[in-house]
Design a protein around this motif. Structure first.
Motif, PDB file in Angstrom:
ATOM      1  N   TRP A 104     -12.720  15.623 -19.074  1.00  0.00           N
ATOM      2  CA  TRP A 104     -13.547  14.612 -18.422  1.00  0.00           C
ATOM      3  C   TRP A 104     -14.538  15.284 -17.469  1.00  0.00           C
ATOM      4  CZ3 TRP A 104     -14.697  13.222 -13.469  1.00  0.00           C
ATOM      5  CH2 TRP A 104     -15.350  12.013 -13.301  1.00  0.00           C
ATOM      6  N   PHE A 105     -14.048  16.270 -16.696  1.00  0.00           N
ATOM      7  CA  PHE A 105     -14.914  16.949 -15.730  1.00  0.00           C
ATOM      8  C   PHE A 105     -16.006  17.740 -16.433  1.00  0.00           C
ATOM      9  CE2 PHE A 105     -16.172  19.980 -12.488  1.00  0.00           C
ATOM     10  CZ  PHE A 105     -16.319  19.138 -11.406  1.00  0.00           C
ATOM     11  N   ASN A 106     -15.706  18.317 -17.588  1.00  0.00           N
ATOM     12  CA  ASN A 106     -16.738  19.039 -18.334  1.00  0.00           C
ATOM     13  C   ASN A 106     -17.860  18.098 -18.783  1.00  0.00           C
ATOM     14  OD1 ASN A 106     -15.607  21.583 -18.075  1.00  0.00           O
ATOM     15  ND2 ASN A 106     -14.387  21.373 -19.943  1.00  0.00           N
ATOM     16  N   ARG A 107     -17.518  16.838 -19.064  1.00  0.00           N
ATOM     17  CA  ARG A 107     -18.532  15.860 -19.475  1.00  0.00           C
ATOM     18  C   ARG A 107     -19.279  15.257 -18.285  1.00  0.00           C
ATOM     19  NH1 ARG A 107     -14.483  13.915 -22.979  1.00  0.00           N
ATOM     20  NH2 ARG A 107     -14.106  12.232 -21.504  1.00  0.00           N
ATOM     21  N   HIS A 108     -18.558  14.948 -17.216  1.00  0.00           N
ATOM     22  CA  HIS A 108     -19.132  14.161 -16.120  1.00  0.00           C
ATOM     23  C   HIS A 108     -19.123  14.877 -14.766  1.00  0.00           C
ATOM     24  CE1 HIS A 108     -18.967  10.755 -18.839  1.00  0.00           C
ATOM     25  NE2 HIS A 108     -17.687  10.977 -19.036  1.00  0.00           N
ATOM     26  N   GLY A 109     -18.789  16.138 -14.746  1.00  0.00           N
ATOM     27  CA  GLY A 109     -18.565  16.853 -13.492  1.00  0.00           C
ATOM     28  C   GLY A 109     -19.732  16.865 -12.526  1.00  0.00           C
ATOM     29  N   SER A 110     -20.930  17.142 -13.009  1.00  0.00           N
ATOM     30  CA  SER A 110     -22.066  17.233 -12.081  1.00  0.00           C
ATOM     31  C   SER A 110     -22.352  15.883 -11.434  1.00  0.00           C
ATOM     32  CB  SER A 110     -23.301  17.774 -12.792  1.00  0.00           C
ATOM     33  OG  SER A 110     -23.642  16.944 -13.882  1.00  0.00           O
ATOM     34  N   LYS A 111     -22.260  14.804 -12.205  1.00  0.00           N
ATOM     35  CA  LYS A 111     -22.476  13.471 -11.645  1.00  0.00           C
ATOM     36  C   LYS A 111     -21.360  13.119 -10.669  1.00  0.00           C
ATOM     37  CE  LYS A 111     -22.937  12.129 -15.859  1.00  0.00           C
ATOM     38  NZ  LYS A 111     -22.950  11.413 -17.105  1.00  0.00           N
ATOM     39  N   ALA A 112     -20.130  13.483 -11.013  1.00  0.00           N
ATOM     40  CA  ALA A 112     -18.988  13.165 -10.152  1.00  0.00           C
ATOM     41  C   ALA A 112     -19.076  13.905  -8.824  1.00  0.00           C
ATOM     42  CB  ALA A 112     -17.681  13.514 -10.862  1.00  0.00           C
ATOM     43  N   VAL A 113     -19.445  15.171  -8.855  1.00  0.00           N
ATOM     44  CA  VAL A 113     -19.560  15.949  -7.619  1.00  0.00           C
ATOM     45  C   VAL A 113     -20.652  15.352  -6.734  1.00  0.00           C
ATOM     46  CG1 VAL A 113     -20.203  18.188  -6.652  1.00  0.00           C
ATOM     47  CG2 VAL A 113     -18.602  18.067  -8.560  1.00  0.00           C
ATOM     48  N   LEU A 114     -21.799  15.037  -7.315  1.00  0.00           N
ATOM     49  CA  LEU A 114     -22.889  14.439  -6.543  1.00  0.00           C
ATOM     50  C   LEU A 114     -22.432  13.128  -5.902  1.00  0.00           C
ATOM     51  CD1 LEU A 114     -25.863  14.323  -5.629  1.00  0.00           C
ATOM     52  CD2 LEU A 114     -26.309  13.067  -7.746  1.00  0.00           C
ATOM     53  N   LEU A 115     -21.859  12.242  -6.693  1.00  0.00           N
ATOM     54  CA  LEU A 115     -21.425  10.950  -6.184  1.00  0.00           C
ATOM     55  C   LEU A 115     -20.362  11.100  -5.096  1.00  0.00           C
ATOM     56  CD1 LEU A 115     -21.519   7.854  -6.397  1.00  0.00           C
ATOM     57  CD2 LEU A 115     -19.674   8.032  -8.064  1.00  0.00           C
ATOM     58  N   CYS A 116     -19.370  11.936  -5.349  1.00  0.00           N
ATOM     59  CA  CYS A 116     -18.259  12.065  -4.404  1.00  0.00           C
ATOM     60  C   CYS A 116     -18.673  12.761  -3.118  1.00  0.00           C
ATOM     61  CB  CYS A 116     -17.091  12.791  -5.067  1.00  0.00           C
ATOM     62  SG  CYS A 116     -16.328  11.798  -6.373  1.00  0.00           S
ATOM     63  N   ARG A 117     -19.689  13.594  -3.144  1.00  0.00           N
ATOM     64  CA  ARG A 117     -20.164  14.218  -1.900  1.00  0.00           C
ATOM     65  C   ARG A 117     -21.002  13.251  -1.078  1.00  0.00           C
ATOM     66  NH1 ARG A 117     -17.527  17.965   0.331  1.00  0.00           N
ATOM     67  NH2 ARG A 117     -19.362  18.685   1.435  1.00  0.00           N
ATOM     68  N   LEU A 118     -21.552  12.224  -1.719  1.00  0.00           N
ATOM     69  CA  LEU A 118     -22.405  11.274  -1.000  1.00  0.00           C
ATOM     70  C   LEU A 118     -21.670  10.028  -0.534  1.00  0.00           C
ATOM     71  CD1 LEU A 118     -25.617  11.459  -3.215  1.00  0.00           C
ATOM     72  CD2 LEU A 118     -25.210  12.555  -1.018  1.00  0.00           C
ATOM     73  N   VAL A 119     -20.524   9.726  -1.113  1.00  0.00           N
ATOM     74  CA  VAL A 119     -19.786   8.519  -0.751  1.00  0.00           C
ATOM     75  C   VAL A 119     -18.705   8.890   0.264  1.00  0.00           C
ATOM     76  CG1 VAL A 119     -18.315   6.667  -1.626  1.00  0.00           C
ATOM     77  CG2 VAL A 119     -20.227   7.477  -3.002  1.00  0.00           C
ATOM     78  N   PRO A 120     -18.776   8.323   1.470  1.00  0.00           N
ATOM     79  CA  PRO A 120     -17.772   8.631   2.494  1.00  0.00           C
ATOM     80  C   PRO A 120     -16.354   8.287   2.031  1.00  0.00           C
ATOM     81  CG  PRO A 120     -19.605   7.427   3.443  1.00  0.00           C
ATOM     82  CD  PRO A 120     -19.789   7.400   1.953  1.00  0.00           C
ATOM     83  N   GLY A 121     -15.422   9.163   2.335  1.00  0.00           N
ATOM     84  CA  GLY A 121     -14.024   8.920   2.035  1.00  0.00           C
ATOM     85  C   GLY A 121     -13.584   9.289   0.636  1.00  0.00           C
ATOM     86  N   VAL A 122     -14.505   9.716  -0.210  1.00  0.00           N
ATOM     87  CA  VAL A 122     -14.133  10.075  -1.582  1.00  0.00           C
ATOM     88  C   VAL A 122     -13.953  11.567  -1.691  1.00  0.00           C
ATOM     89  CG1 VAL A 122     -14.857  10.046  -4.013  1.00  0.00           C
ATOM     90  CG2 VAL A 122     -15.319   8.098  -2.549  1.00  0.00           C
TER      91      VAL A 122
END
Length: 122
Positions: A104-122
């Motif tokens: 899953w991370f290989n497919r969506h990792g860059s988007k997930a890292v961006l989102l999780c660094r910008l959303v407080p508490g994630v």
């Protein structure tokens, strides 16, 4: 927690910002959502300068991420999967779960890292 963060920043200045941001990466309960806005408020009050406060936050964050990075370099996926199969029943994680998460991370990792660094508490 807020009082401790405030006292650390007040007594240590820019080094306090860097230290708190370093610790925030190692111990997730310390929220950067408190540290950097407080640094911004301190800058607004004229007690700190903007650029050094930002640089202190960036340096602290990057240095705080390095231990996890190097741990990931030392402990490869094969070791983690073996540990999960041996002790995973206690935290309900198996080698198969790790492989699925990795795919899953290989497919969506860059988007997930961006989102999780910008959303407080994630």
């Amino acid at each position: 927690m807020t009082e401790w963060i405030t006292n650390t920043m007040t007594s240590m200045g820019y080094l306090g910002i860097a230290l708190l941001m370093f610790l925030e990466n190692l111990f997730p309960p310390i929220p950067s959502e408190l540290i950097m806005p407080l640094a911004g408020f301190t800058v607004h009050e004229g007690q700190m300068e903007f650029i050094p406060a930002v640089v202190a936050g960036i340096v602290g964050t990057v240095v705080g991420a390095l231990p996890w990075y190097y741990l990931g370099r030392v402990v490869d996926e094969e070791k983690i999967e073996k540990l999960a199969d041996k002790y995973g029943k206690w935290i309900t994680v198996s080698a198969k779960d790790i492989q699925k998460a990795n795919q899953w991370f290989n497919r969506h990792g860059s988007k997930a890292v961006l989102l999780c660094r910008l959303v407080p508490g994630v």
